[in-house]
Motif scaffolding. Sequence first.
Motif, PDB file in Angstrom:
ATOM      1  N   UNK A 111      17.834  -2.740  78.508  1.00  0.00           N
ATOM      2  CA  UNK A 111      18.898  -2.037  78.887  1.00  0.00           C
ATOM      3  C   UNK A 111      18.663  -0.226  80.227  1.00  0.00           C
ATOM      4  N   UNK A 112      19.355  -0.295  81.139  1.00  0.00           N
ATOM      5  CA  UNK A 112      18.914   0.588  82.145  1.00  0.00           C
ATOM      6  C   UNK A 112      20.335   1.074  82.429  1.00  0.00           C
ATOM      7  N   UNK A 113      20.581   2.172  81.529  1.00  0.00           N
ATOM      8  CA  UNK A 113      22.094   2.258  81.661  1.00  0.00           C
ATOM      9  C   UNK A 113      22.207   3.753  82.194  1.00  0.00           C
ATOM     10  N   UNK A 114      22.925   3.693  83.062  1.00  0.00           N
ATOM     11  CA  UNK A 114      23.712   4.634  84.326  1.00  0.00           C
ATOM     12  C   UNK A 114      24.613   5.322  83.866  1.00  0.00           C
ATOM     13  N   UNK A 115      24.837   6.888  83.966  1.00  0.00           N
ATOM     14  CA  UNK A 115      26.691   7.035  83.742  1.00  0.00           C
ATOM     15  C   UNK A 115      26.305   7.796  85.395  1.00  0.00           C
ATOM     16  N   UNK A 116      27.212   7.833  85.918  1.00  0.00           N
ATOM     17  CA  UNK A 116      27.287   8.531  87.382  1.00  0.00           C
ATOM     18  C   UNK A 116      28.454   9.440  87.575  1.00  0.00           C
ATOM     19  N   UNK A 117      27.508  10.690  87.605  1.00  0.00           N
ATOM     20  CA  UNK A 117      28.739  11.758  87.935  1.00  0.00           C
ATOM     21  C   UNK A 117      28.899  12.172  88.866  1.00  0.00           C
ATOM     22  N   UNK A 143      20.399  -4.104  84.527  1.00  0.00           N
ATOM     23  CA  UNK A 143      21.075  -3.246  84.546  1.00  0.00           C
ATOM     24  C   UNK A 143      22.431  -2.164  84.121  1.00  0.00           C
ATOM     25  N   UNK A 144      23.230  -1.040  83.851  1.00  0.00           N
ATOM     26  CA  UNK A 144      23.981  -0.915  83.813  1.00  0.00           C
ATOM     27  C   UNK A 144      24.820   0.323  84.328  1.00  0.00           C
ATOM     28  N   UNK A 145      25.778   0.327  85.227  1.00  0.00           N
ATOM     29  CA  UNK A 145      26.321   1.431  86.164  1.00  0.00           C
ATOM     30  C   UNK A 145      27.473   1.579  85.498  1.00  0.00           C
ATOM     31  N   UNK A 146      27.783   3.291  84.886  1.00  0.00           N
ATOM     32  CA  UNK A 146      29.334   3.411  84.804  1.00  0.00           C
ATOM     33  C   UNK A 146      29.840   3.824  85.597  1.00  0.00           C
ATOM     34  N   UNK A 147      30.302   3.733  86.684  1.00  0.00           N
ATOM     35  CA  UNK A 147      31.265   3.850  88.290  1.00  0.00           C
ATOM     36  C   UNK A 147      29.478   4.081  88.893  1.00  0.00           C
ATOM     37  N   UNK A 148      29.777   4.135  89.949  1.00  0.00           N
ATOM     38  CA  UNK A 148      28.833   3.664  90.920  1.00  0.00           C
ATOM     39  C   UNK A 148      28.638   4.585  92.305  1.00  0.00           C
ATOM     40  N   UNK A 149      27.889   3.300  93.376  1.00  0.00           N
ATOM     41  CA  UNK A 149      27.819   4.147  94.654  1.00  0.00           C
ATOM     42  C   UNK A 149      29.563   4.310  95.090  1.00  0.00           C
ATOM     43  N   UNK A 150      30.376   3.064  94.390  1.00  0.00           N
ATOM     44  CA  UNK A 150      30.987   3.015  94.886  1.00  0.00           C
ATOM     45  C   UNK A 150      32.698   4.280  94.507  1.00  0.00           C
TER      46      UNK A 150
ATOM     47  N   UNK B 105      22.063   0.504  66.044  1.00  0.00           N
ATOM     48  CA  UNK B 105      23.290   1.203  66.094  1.00  0.00           C
ATOM     49  C   UNK B 105      24.119   1.672  66.885  1.00  0.00           C
ATOM     50  N   UNK B 106      23.212   2.456  67.610  1.00  0.00           N
ATOM     51  CA  UNK B 106      23.313   3.119  67.988  1.00  0.00           C
ATOM     52  C   UNK B 106      24.374   3.101  69.723  1.00  0.00           C
ATOM     53  N   UNK B 107      25.324   3.752  70.540  1.00  0.00           N
ATOM     54  CA  UNK B 107      26.206   2.949  71.588  1.00  0.00           C
ATOM     55  C   UNK B 107      24.790   3.287  73.027  1.00  0.00           C
ATOM     56  N   UNK B 108      24.683   2.321  73.133  1.00  0.00           N
ATOM     57  CA  UNK B 108      24.230   2.072  74.254  1.00  0.00           C
ATOM     58  C   UNK B 108      24.142   3.252  75.398  1.00  0.00           C
ATOM     59  N   UNK B 109      25.091   3.829  75.066  1.00  0.00           N
ATOM     60  CA  UNK B 109      25.390   4.783  76.378  1.00  0.00           C
ATOM     61  C   UNK B 109      25.097   6.369  76.258  1.00  0.00           C
ATOM     62  N   UNK B 110      24.722   6.539  74.758  1.00  0.00           N
ATOM     63  CA  UNK B 110      23.728   7.396  74.728  1.00  0.00           C
ATOM     64  C   UNK B 110      22.605   7.735  74.165  1.00  0.00           C
ATOM     65  N   UNK B 111      21.849   6.198  74.394  1.00  0.00           N
ATOM     66  CA  UNK B 111      20.585   6.462  74.354  1.00  0.00           C
ATOM     67  C   UNK B 111      19.287   6.632  75.943  1.00  0.00           C
ATOM     68  N   UNK B 112      18.369   7.011  75.745  1.00  0.00           N
ATOM     69  CA  UNK B 112      17.874   7.352  76.712  1.00  0.00           C
ATOM     70  C   UNK B 112      16.100   6.811  76.177  1.00  0.00           C
ATOM     71  N   UNK B 113      16.029   5.343  76.481  1.00  0.00           N
ATOM     72  CA  UNK B 113      14.833   4.175  75.845  1.00  0.00           C
ATOM     73  C   UNK B 113      13.785   4.206  77.428  1.00  0.00           C
ATOM     74  N   UNK B 114      12.451   5.282  76.625  1.00  0.00           N
ATOM     75  CA  UNK B 114      11.294   4.789  77.998  1.00  0.00           C
ATOM     76  C   UNK B 114      10.189   4.003  77.353  1.00  0.00           C
ATOM     77  N   UNK B 115       9.718   2.942  77.657  1.00  0.00           N
ATOM     78  CA  UNK B 115       8.140   2.497  77.211  1.00  0.00           C
ATOM     79  C   UNK B 115       7.797   3.117  78.782  1.00  0.00           C
ATOM     80  N   UNK B 116       6.402   3.695  77.619  1.00  0.00           N
ATOM     81  CA  UNK B 116       5.135   4.333  78.908  1.00  0.00           C
ATOM     82  C   UNK B 116       3.902   2.691  78.377  1.00  0.00           C
TER      83      UNK B 116
END
Lengths: 297, 297
Positions: A111-117, A143-150, B105-116
């Motif tokens: 998953x690639x989650x981005x929250x746009x502020x 991918x998940x956008x929490x808010x976006x280009x909208x 177990x974590x909320x995915x919104x607060x995780x930043x995962x990177x595979x190098x």
Amino acid sequence: MAKKDTKKGAEKKRKKPPPDLRELLRVPPGARSELSSFDPRATPGGPGGKAAGLADMARMAERLAGLQERLYAAAAAGDRRRVLLVLQGMDTSGKGGTLKHVVSVFNPAGCRITAFKAPTKQERSHPFLWRIRRALPQAGEIGIFDRSHYEDVLVARVRELVPHRDLGRRYGQINRFEKELADEGVTVVKVFLHISYEEQRDRLLKRLDNPDKHWKFAASDIDDRALWPAYQDAYEVALHRCSTDAAPWYLVPSDRKWYRNWAISALLLEHLEALNPKYPKARFDVEQARKQLLKEA
Amino acid sequence: MAKKDTKKGAEKKRKKPPPDLRELLRVPPGARSELSSFDPRATPGGPGGKAAGLADMARMAERLAGLQERLYAAAAAGDRRRVLLVLQGMDTSGKGGTLKHVVSVFNPAGCRITAFKAPTKQERSHPFLWRIRRALPQAGEIGIFDRSHYEDVLVARVRELVPHRDLGRRYGQINRFEKELADEGVTVVKVFLHISYEEQRDRLLKRLDNPDKHWKFAASDIDDRALWPAYQDAYEVALHRCSTDAAPWYLVPSDRKWYRNWAISALLLEHLEALNPKYPKARFDVEQARKQLLKEA
């Protein structure tokens, strides 16, 4: 007994297939209809109640995780497809809750989650889609956008952050951008979490009652409520101008949290099942590899 | 009855406190000891067996999620702290499994995962820490690195990808970098997943037996086994030269998957509990906000 069983079997066969939420919740393009004509407490296509909804979610979880793994695996063999879930909605509409309850069934590695502020100074110095492009899912990812280009046609419209002429151009830019994504193998699932003005008030009051939730609250949240009609108007325009074949909008009634979670899970499941990603075939000699490993011992 | 209860209570009190894995698994800095002196099937500090381990994980899940939420919430009020979990280990050692079973177990919104992966051309044109800095967790987040800057002293050493002199400098660069992170409020938790040569063989054979796992397999995985001693050597050097007070290495015996998952969960829990993040106090007038909302009706 035998007869009863047969009857049950027949009933099962007669059971309607599950509704296609991609049709049921899709915002028709073109003709603009008022958001107020959609009941935020409705449960279109839903499983009848909260208990049934939760049970259904548990059943869907395994299939969702399995399909995600196959999508991820397929990318290892060159499949470029991926999914982008776009979440939009007023404050408290449940974007965070969706991440916690729906997105959490997936393997976080995919998953690639981005929250746009509000855009930073650097982001503002670029075209509005710049920061969006940088956050897109890679092949095989969700991918998940929490808010976006909208936001650039929502808050930008309501708060008049850009000249009218520039704003008008953005809808077309968004449609071309999303068409480009679709052409590149991105399944774009845009979800508008539709809540009522009253439900927002109740949720804000609940946050006030719980000191552990105060961090989610800003005094400006209340001032923003004065702009509710302007935001609904901006959403109506965005939903209708940008619900395209390449990237339709789905309107999910969200006053009932269980329905919101269920509907978004089901929507994702329908899209992933339509993609039907496959585990790639081995591109090496399996027997040879096995022999080599066994020889070692 | 009363007596029995008292006895039980006394027994409870006498029960040893749970072991501090931060001490138990920590790689002592300085003196180099051979990896082969650590049993990959050991379960130091563990709960006795798989069933107990799984039960313990379920108990820890809620606390981990709660602490993560508090860490995330605290950032909204300016707390700069965050966590970075670094996962390193040989192929099949369980980096992916840790993401799936521990990080989930974590909320995915607060995780930043990177595979190098192997660095791209662009990444190679920069100093080796460049891509690492770009992937760091933000305040309040839990970052997870699936492989990391340590590859630049592991594969780089084994495959002689850089001149010996440059390689030697990197250990110090890494230590200074991680000290800088610690000073900025990043809790760095570096975990080496220690498996045996035999266990890797078994896991590779299992992958071969299951066509759905073939995508995880590369023929080069077997060739790499010939370099096992060189990799172990490179790990020994990295673990001892870079296990610092600011960012210690933890060696987690990982032949038993349940223990690996349990130990990493427990390590994260200990670190998060030591951070003890707090929900921030409201920075607005709660009563005033409530009155405004109630007035509307």
